[in-house]
Design a protein around this motif. Structure first.
Motif, PDB file in Angstrom:
ATOM      1  N   GLY A 226       0.785  -1.232   0.000  1.00 20.81           N
ATOM      2  CA  GLY A 226       0.000   0.000   0.000  1.00 20.81           C
ATOM      3  C   GLY A 226       0.815   1.279   0.000  1.00 20.81           C
ATOM      4  O   GLY A 226       0.252   2.374   0.046  1.00 20.81           O
ATOM      5  N   GLN A 227       2.122   1.169  -0.079  1.00 23.98           N
ATOM      6  CA  GLN A 227       2.984   2.354  -0.030  1.00 23.98           C
ATOM      7  C   GLN A 227       2.886   3.156  -1.324  1.00 23.98           C
ATOM      8  O   GLN A 227       2.909   2.591  -2.418  1.00 23.98           O
ATOM      9  N   GLU A 228       2.807   4.464  -1.181  1.00 29.24           N
ATOM     10  CA  GLU A 228       2.807   5.351  -2.342  1.00 29.24           C
ATOM     11  C   GLU A 228       4.230   5.797  -2.675  1.00 29.24           C
ATOM     12  O   GLU A 228       4.586   5.957  -3.831  1.00 29.24           O
ATOM     13  N   VAL A 229       5.041   5.990  -1.632  1.00 30.24           N
ATOM     14  CA  VAL A 229       6.426   6.438  -1.801  1.00 30.24           C
ATOM     15  C   VAL A 229       7.335   5.473  -1.053  1.00 30.24           C
ATOM     16  O   VAL A 229       7.099   5.155   0.110  1.00 30.24           O
ATOM     17  N   ILE A 230       8.376   5.030  -1.750  1.00 25.15           N
ATOM     18  CA  ILE A 230       9.355   4.122  -1.161  1.00 25.15           C
ATOM     19  C   ILE A 230      10.738   4.741  -1.358  1.00 25.15           C
ATOM     20  O   ILE A 230      11.085   5.136  -2.479  1.00 25.15           O
ATOM     21  N   GLU A 231      11.516   4.815  -0.306  1.00 28.19           N
ATOM     22  CA  GLU A 231      12.877   5.324  -0.420  1.00 28.19           C
ATOM     23  C   GLU A 231      13.810   4.183  -0.802  1.00 28.19           C
ATOM     24  O   GLU A 231      13.759   3.102  -0.207  1.00 28.19           O
ATOM     25  N   VAL A 232      14.637   4.435  -1.815  1.00 26.24           N
ATOM     26  CA  VAL A 232      15.546   3.411  -2.339  1.00 26.24           C
ATOM     27  C   VAL A 232      16.929   4.035  -2.502  1.00 26.24           C
ATOM     28  O   VAL A 232      17.057   5.134  -3.037  1.00 26.24           O
ATOM     29  N   GLN A 233      17.935   3.302  -2.066  1.00 23.72           N
ATOM     30  CA  GLN A 233      19.306   3.750  -2.288  1.00 23.72           C
ATOM     31  C   GLN A 233      19.805   3.084  -3.558  1.00 23.72           C
ATOM     32  O   GLN A 233      19.956   1.862  -3.616  1.00 23.72           O
ATOM     33  N   ALA A 234      20.041   3.887  -4.582  1.00 20.92           N
ATOM     34  CA  ALA A 234      20.485   3.372  -5.873  1.00 20.92           C
ATOM     35  C   ALA A 234      21.100   4.510  -6.669  1.00 20.92           C
ATOM     36  O   ALA A 234      20.778   5.680  -6.452  1.00 20.92           O
ATOM     37  N   ALA A 235      21.962   4.142  -7.603  1.00 21.72           N
ATOM     38  CA  ALA A 235      22.635   5.143  -8.434  1.00 21.72           C
ATOM     39  C   ALA A 235      22.091   5.194  -9.846  1.00 21.72           C
ATOM     40  O   ALA A 235      22.392   6.113 -10.598  1.00 21.72           O
ATOM     41  N   THR A 236      21.275   4.194 -10.229  1.00 20.01           N
ATOM     42  CA  THR A 236      20.723   4.157 -11.587  1.00 20.01           C
ATOM     43  C   THR A 236      19.257   3.722 -11.540  1.00 20.01           C
ATOM     44  O   THR A 236      18.796   3.126 -10.562  1.00 20.01           O
ATOM     45  N   VAL A 237      18.554   3.960 -12.628  1.00 20.87           N
ATOM     46  CA  VAL A 237      17.168   3.512 -12.757  1.00 20.87           C
ATOM     47  C   VAL A 237      17.095   1.993 -12.619  1.00 20.87           C
ATOM     48  O   VAL A 237      16.229   1.461 -11.921  1.00 20.87           O
ATOM     49  N   GLY A 238      18.004   1.280 -13.239  1.00 18.68           N
ATOM     50  CA  GLY A 238      18.012  -0.177 -13.165  1.00 18.68           C
ATOM     51  C   GLY A 238      18.177  -0.676 -11.741  1.00 18.68           C
ATOM     52  O   GLY A 238      17.509  -1.630 -11.324  1.00 18.68           O
ATOM     53  N   GLN A 239      19.046  -0.037 -10.980  1.00 17.21           N
ATOM     54  CA  GLN A 239      19.240  -0.438  -9.588  1.00 17.21           C
ATOM     55  C   GLN A 239      17.979  -0.194  -8.769  1.00 17.21           C
ATOM     56  O   GLN A 239      17.635  -0.983  -7.891  1.00 17.21           O
ATOM     57  N   ILE A 240      17.264   0.886  -9.070  1.00 16.37           N
ATOM     58  CA  ILE A 240      16.005   1.157  -8.376  1.00 16.37           C
ATOM     59  C   ILE A 240      14.995   0.058  -8.672  1.00 16.37           C
ATOM     60  O   ILE A 240      14.371  -0.495  -7.767  1.00 16.37           O
ATOM     61  N   LEU A 241      14.823  -0.267  -9.949  1.00 15.44           N
ATOM     62  CA  LEU A 241      13.850  -1.297 -10.326  1.00 15.44           C
ATOM     63  C   LEU A 241      14.214  -2.646  -9.710  1.00 15.44           C
ATOM     64  O   LEU A 241      13.342  -3.354  -9.196  1.00 15.44           O
ATOM     65  N   ASP A 242      15.488  -2.978  -9.726  1.00 14.77           N
ATOM     66  CA  ASP A 242      15.933  -4.252  -9.139  1.00 14.77           C
ATOM     67  C   ASP A 242      15.681  -4.286  -7.629  1.00 14.77           C
ATOM     68  O   ASP A 242      15.219  -5.294  -7.094  1.00 14.77           O
ATOM     69  N   ALA A 243      15.986  -3.182  -6.939  1.00 16.98           N
ATOM     70  CA  ALA A 243      15.790  -3.124  -5.493  1.00 16.98           C
ATOM     71  C   ALA A 243      14.308  -3.227  -5.138  1.00 16.98           C
ATOM     72  O   ALA A 243      13.933  -3.917  -4.188  1.00 16.98           O
ATOM     73  N   LEU A 244      13.464  -2.556  -5.905  1.00 20.11           N
ATOM     74  CA  LEU A 244      12.026  -2.635  -5.651  1.00 20.11           C
ATOM     75  C   LEU A 244      11.502  -4.051  -5.875  1.00 20.11           C
ATOM     76  O   LEU A 244      10.680  -4.536  -5.104  1.00 20.11           O
ATOM     77  N   GLU A 245      11.994  -4.698  -6.915  1.00 18.28           N
ATOM     78  CA  GLU A 245      11.571  -6.076  -7.202  1.00 18.28           C
ATOM     79  C   GLU A 245      11.998  -7.030  -6.090  1.00 18.28           C
ATOM     80  O   GLU A 245      11.251  -7.931  -5.717  1.00 18.28           O
ATOM     81  N   ARG A 246      13.212  -6.846  -5.577  1.00 13.79           N
ATOM     82  CA  ARG A 246      13.684  -7.703  -4.477  1.00 13.79           C
ATOM     83  C   ARG A 246      12.830  -7.492  -3.223  1.00 13.79           C
ATOM     84  O   ARG A 246      12.468  -8.436  -2.536  1.00 13.79           O
ATOM     85  N   ALA A 247      12.530  -6.241  -2.923  1.00 13.25           N
ATOM     86  CA  ALA A 247      11.769  -5.919  -1.712  1.00 13.25           C
ATOM     87  C   ALA A 247      10.289  -6.262  -1.850  1.00 13.25           C
ATOM     88  O   ALA A 247       9.640  -6.608  -0.867  1.00 13.25           O
ATOM     89  N   HIS A 248       9.770  -6.184  -3.062  1.00  9.91           N
ATOM     90  CA  HIS A 248       8.341  -6.407  -3.315  1.00  9.91           C
ATOM     91  C   HIS A 248       8.196  -7.242  -4.592  1.00  9.91           C
ATOM     92  O   HIS A 248       7.928  -6.698  -5.670  1.00  9.91           O
ATOM     93  N   PRO A 249       8.370  -8.562  -4.509  1.00  4.95           N
ATOM     94  CA  PRO A 249       8.347  -9.428  -5.693  1.00  4.95           C
ATOM     95  C   PRO A 249       7.065  -9.324  -6.522  1.00  4.95           C
ATOM     96  O   PRO A 249       7.081  -9.583  -7.725  1.00  4.95           O
ATOM     97  N   GLY A 250       5.982  -8.901  -5.922  1.00  4.87           N
ATOM     98  CA  GLY A 250       4.734  -8.752  -6.668  1.00  4.87           C
ATOM     99  C   GLY A 250       4.797  -7.684  -7.747  1.00  4.87           C
ATOM    100  O   GLY A 250       3.957  -7.653  -8.650  1.00  4.87           O
ATOM    101  N   LEU A 251       5.792  -6.810  -7.685  1.00  5.67           N
ATOM    102  CA  LEU A 251       5.960  -5.770  -8.707  1.00  5.67           C
ATOM    103  C   LEU A 251       6.547  -6.315 -10.008  1.00  5.67           C
ATOM    104  O   LEU A 251       6.423  -5.681 -11.051  1.00  5.67           O
ATOM    105  N   ALA A 252       7.172  -7.476  -9.960  1.00  6.76           N
ATOM    106  CA  ALA A 252       7.887  -8.019 -11.118  1.00  6.76           C
ATOM    107  C   ALA A 252       7.031  -8.107 -12.379  1.00  6.76           C
ATOM    108  O   ALA A 252       7.482  -7.678 -13.448  1.00  6.76           O
ATOM    109  N   PRO A 253       5.802  -8.651 -12.334  1.00  6.62           N
ATOM    110  CA  PRO A 253       5.014  -8.730 -13.572  1.00  6.62           C
ATOM    111  C   PRO A 253       4.744  -7.357 -14.200  1.00  6.62           C
ATOM    112  O   PRO A 253       4.796  -7.217 -15.429  1.00  6.62           O
TER     113      PRO A 253
END
Length: 81
Positions: free
Chosen positions: A16-43
């Motif tokens: 239910g989060q609207e904003v998630i803080e992510v430590q990353a240096a690139t767009v790809g790292q952000i997407l990967d970190a979000l997928e690891r933390a919330h696997p339901g985002l992968a599809p």
């Protein structure tokens, strides 16, 4: 840490989060970190998302830089022809 804003239909996959803080240096790292933390985002990510970093839309560039204070918006990719 970059603040990542999720569009409404993605929030259910991120507790239910609207904003998630992510430590990353690139767009790809952000997407990967979000997928690891919330696997339901992968599809949704595999179907395609548009990313805006500090107001600039990034298209298919996982290497695009993201600063520690950047605001990142994940947007549903529009399809059509």
């Amino acid at each position: 840490m970059a603040k990542v804003h999720l569009w409404a239909s993605l929030r259910r996959f991120a507790d239910g989060q609207e904003v998630i803080e992510v430590q990353a240096a690139t767009v790809g790292q952000i997407l990967d970190a979000l997928e690891r933390a919330h696997p339901g985002l992968a599809p949704a990510f595999k179907a395609g998302v548009s990313v805006a970093v500090d107001g600039e839309v990034i298209a298919n560039n996982r290497a695009a830089p993201v600063g520690p204070d950047s605001e990142v918006y994940l947007l549903q990719r529009l399809k059509g022809g």
